[in-house]
Design a protein around this motif. Structure first.
Motif, mmCIF file in Angstrom:
data_model
loop_
_atom_site.group_PDB
_atom_site.id
_atom_site.type_symbol
_atom_site.label_atom_id
_atom_site.label_comp_id
_atom_site.label_asym_id
_atom_site.label_seq_id
_atom_site.Cartn_x
_atom_site.Cartn_y
_atom_site.Cartn_z
ATOM 1 N N GLN A 1 0.805 -1.220 0.000
ATOM 2 C CA GLN A 1 0.000 0.000 0.000
ATOM 3 C C GLN A 1 0.840 1.272 0.000
ATOM 4 O OE1 GLN A 1 -3.458 -0.051 -0.366
ATOM 5 N NE2 GLN A 1 -2.930 -2.188 -0.764
ATOM 6 N N LEU A 2 1.871 1.298 -0.829
ATOM 7 C CA LEU A 2 2.718 2.479 -0.938
ATOM 8 C C LEU A 2 2.051 3.516 -1.840
ATOM 9 C CD1 LEU A 2 6.274 0.903 -1.436
ATOM 10 C CD2 LEU A 2 5.137 1.569 0.693
ATOM 11 N N PRO A 3 2.132 4.791 -1.471
ATOM 12 C CA PRO A 3 1.600 5.832 -2.362
ATOM 13 C C PRO A 3 2.369 5.857 -3.675
ATOM 14 C CG PRO A 3 2.898 6.804 -0.594
ATOM 15 C CD PRO A 3 2.745 5.354 -0.264
ATOM 16 N N ASN A 4 1.674 6.133 -4.783
ATOM 17 C CA ASN A 4 2.332 6.097 -6.082
ATOM 18 C C ASN A 4 1.645 7.050 -7.044
ATOM 19 O OD1 ASN A 4 0.362 4.442 -7.943
ATOM 20 N ND2 ASN A 4 0.399 3.388 -5.951
ATOM 21 N N LYS A 5 2.294 7.274 -8.180
ATOM 22 C CA LYS A 5 1.725 8.119 -9.225
ATOM 23 C C LYS A 5 2.056 7.534 -10.592
ATOM 24 C CE LYS A 5 5.635 11.383 -9.728
ATOM 25 N NZ LYS A 5 5.794 11.375 -11.191
ATOM 26 N N ASN A 6 1.243 7.875 -11.575
ATOM 27 C CA ASN A 6 1.529 7.465 -12.943
ATOM 28 C C ASN A 6 2.742 8.208 -13.468
ATOM 29 O OD1 ASN A 6 -0.717 5.691 -13.322
ATOM 30 N ND2 ASN A 6 -2.039 7.481 -13.446
ATOM 31 N N SER A 7 3.547 7.538 -14.275
ATOM 32 C CA SER A 7 4.701 8.176 -14.894
ATOM 33 C C SER A 7 4.548 8.226 -16.413
ATOM 34 C CB SER A 7 5.991 7.423 -14.515
ATOM 35 O OG SER A 7 7.117 7.978 -15.156
ATOM 36 N N HIS A 8 4.591 7.059 -17.052
ATOM 37 C CA HIS A 8 4.478 7.001 -18.506
ATOM 38 C C HIS A 8 4.065 5.581 -18.889
ATOM 39 C CE1 HIS A 8 8.605 5.848 -17.436
ATOM 40 N NE2 HIS A 8 8.644 5.150 -18.547
ATOM 41 N N VAL A 9 4.313 5.182 -20.113
ATOM 42 C CA VAL A 9 4.005 3.823 -20.534
ATOM 43 C C VAL A 9 5.198 3.231 -21.273
ATOM 44 C CG1 VAL A 9 1.515 4.203 -20.713
ATOM 45 C CG2 VAL A 9 2.963 4.542 -22.727
ATOM 46 N N THR A 10 5.266 1.918 -21.268
ATOM 47 C CA THR A 10 6.202 1.187 -22.115
ATOM 48 C C THR A 10 5.364 0.444 -23.155
ATOM 49 O OG1 THR A 10 7.906 -0.548 -22.177
ATOM 50 C CG2 THR A 10 6.264 -0.721 -20.443
ATOM 51 N N LYS A 11 5.840 0.398 -24.392
ATOM 52 C CA LYS A 11 5.018 -0.108 -25.497
ATOM 53 C C LYS A 11 5.598 -1.409 -26.062
ATOM 54 C CE LYS A 11 3.624 4.608 -26.615
ATOM 55 N NZ LYS A 11 3.577 5.699 -27.627
ATOM 56 N N PHE A 12 4.697 -2.268 -26.526
ATOM 57 C CA PHE A 12 5.133 -3.566 -27.041
ATOM 58 C C PHE A 12 4.140 -4.096 -28.063
ATOM 59 C CE2 PHE A 12 2.354 -4.508 -23.504
ATOM 60 C CZ PHE A 12 1.642 -5.625 -23.903
#
Length: 369
Positions: free
Chosen positions: A146-157
């Protein structure tokens, strides 16, 4: 699970890395699912970084066997205008992803790692798990914390698991016509061949990639690998390390015997992670890079079958292939109430866009919400 408890030790810089490299490489052979799980990625960084002592490795052993390695770095971490002494996952290159080798069955709470860091005398107020994708070992490791987090970006495949016919069935008739047209135009100029190299042979073929990259706009602007001594040293160390680990892959597309495109990557089982690509710009009318990707798409019964090609990063040119996207997030753990308060304010102001996919519904990271 073994009856033996987890024993954590810390290893710092070049000397510490040398102490664990062989055991780490052996453990990765059975546990790794990503190039970030191999020691080669960090060995190349240590060989070229200005302050190698800032990189350290938390090693978990069980029954005297190396089970996990969490690469870390000490740095000042920013929370908006606030600069906080911290420890984060090692960010060893511009690829935008971090991880560690952390098996699913290991009992290693995040709190145990942080306590060990404190016992070792590290002064920090914030622990940052930077750029962890939803399929990473690190995301799985912290899933219950349950660590606080935020969106950063995406990796594509690209998902190639269904084979060539099913893969192209998901594209428009216009896209398919364009691919056939480019291939036909190339074939009118000579025989098209994909040369696949692994490990020691791939290390030798790396020179072909360097020449292709240097022949284009990067060469003209002086930003090709070949023209940057420190970056060249980095990639030479990387190539040597991944070759030794048995996962190095270099693919070269030739037209009438002449190389016109090349990919440098890491192949683990049937997944190819592309680290670098280059092509001959004099043949841009036939899109050599596209033709090389097209040549990788094979049926499941083929000896060259790949189930997935990861572009690793999320740069825009990849979108022409309508890739799937995997969320990448940043998670935090604070050990100071003032920093914890600042962290909450910082995260409340973040509004990074949610990842999206062209053809697929995406799941969020398997880490805490």
């Amino acid at each position: 699970m073994s009856q033996f408890k987890i024993q954590l030790t810390l290893h710092r810089g070049v000397e510490g890395f040398a102490d664990i490299q062989a055991d780490w490489s052996q453990a990765a052979q059975g546990q790794a699912s990503h190039f970030l799980h191999f020691p080669a990625w960090y060995g190349a960084h240590l060989a070229t970084v200005a302050e190698p002592q800032n990189l350290l490795f938390a090693v978990a052993r069980q029954d005297q066997q190396l089970r996990a390695v969490i690469p870390l770095q000490q740095a000042k971490l920013k929370l908006g205008p606030l600069s906080v002494p911290g420890v984060s996952l090692a960010y060893a290159n511009e690829m935008g992803l971090c991880d560690g080798l952390i098996p699913e069955d290991i009992d290693l709470p995040v709190a145990q790692l942080l306590a060990e860091l404190k016992r070792a005398g590290l002064k920090f107020r914030l622990f940052k798990l930077d750029c962890i994708s939803q399929s990473s070992h690190a995301a799985r490791w912290i899933a219950g914390s349950q660590l606080p987090n935020k969106n950063s970006h995406v990796t594509k495949f690209l998902d190639l698991s269904a084979g060539r016919e099913q893969f192209y069935a998901g594209y428009s008739s216009k896209f398919n016509r364009n691919m056939r047209r480019k291939l036909k135009k190339a074939q009118e100029q000579g025989e098209i061949v994909i040369e696949r190299y692994r490990n020691a042979e791939a290390a030798a073929a790396f020179d072909t990639f360097l020449q292709l990259e240097d022949s284009g706009w990067k060469g003209r602007e002086g930003t090709s690998i070949a023209q940057q001594p420190n970056k060249l040293k980095y990639y030479q160390a990387l190539i040597q390390g991944f070759s030794a680990d048995g996962v190095l892959s270099v693919n070269v597309l030739t037209l009438a015997g002449k190389p016109i495109a090349a990919q440098v990557g890491v192949q683990i089982n049937s997944t190819l992670n592309l680290l670098k690509i280059a092509y001959d710009e004099s043949h841009s009318d036939i899109s050599p890079g596209y033709l090389l990707i097209d040549g990788l798409i094979a049926e499941p019964d083929s000896e060259h079958y790949l189930s997935k090609v990861s572009f690793v990063t999320g740069v825009d040119w990849i979108d022409r292939w309508k890739p799937q996207c995997e969320a990448v997030k940043v998670a935090y753990a604070s050990n100071n109430w003032l920093v914890d308060s600042a962290l909450k304010r910082y995260l409340s102001r973040q509004s990074a866009p949610q990842p999206s996919s062209h053809n697929n519904t995406q799941q969020t990271i398997a880490a805490p919400a």
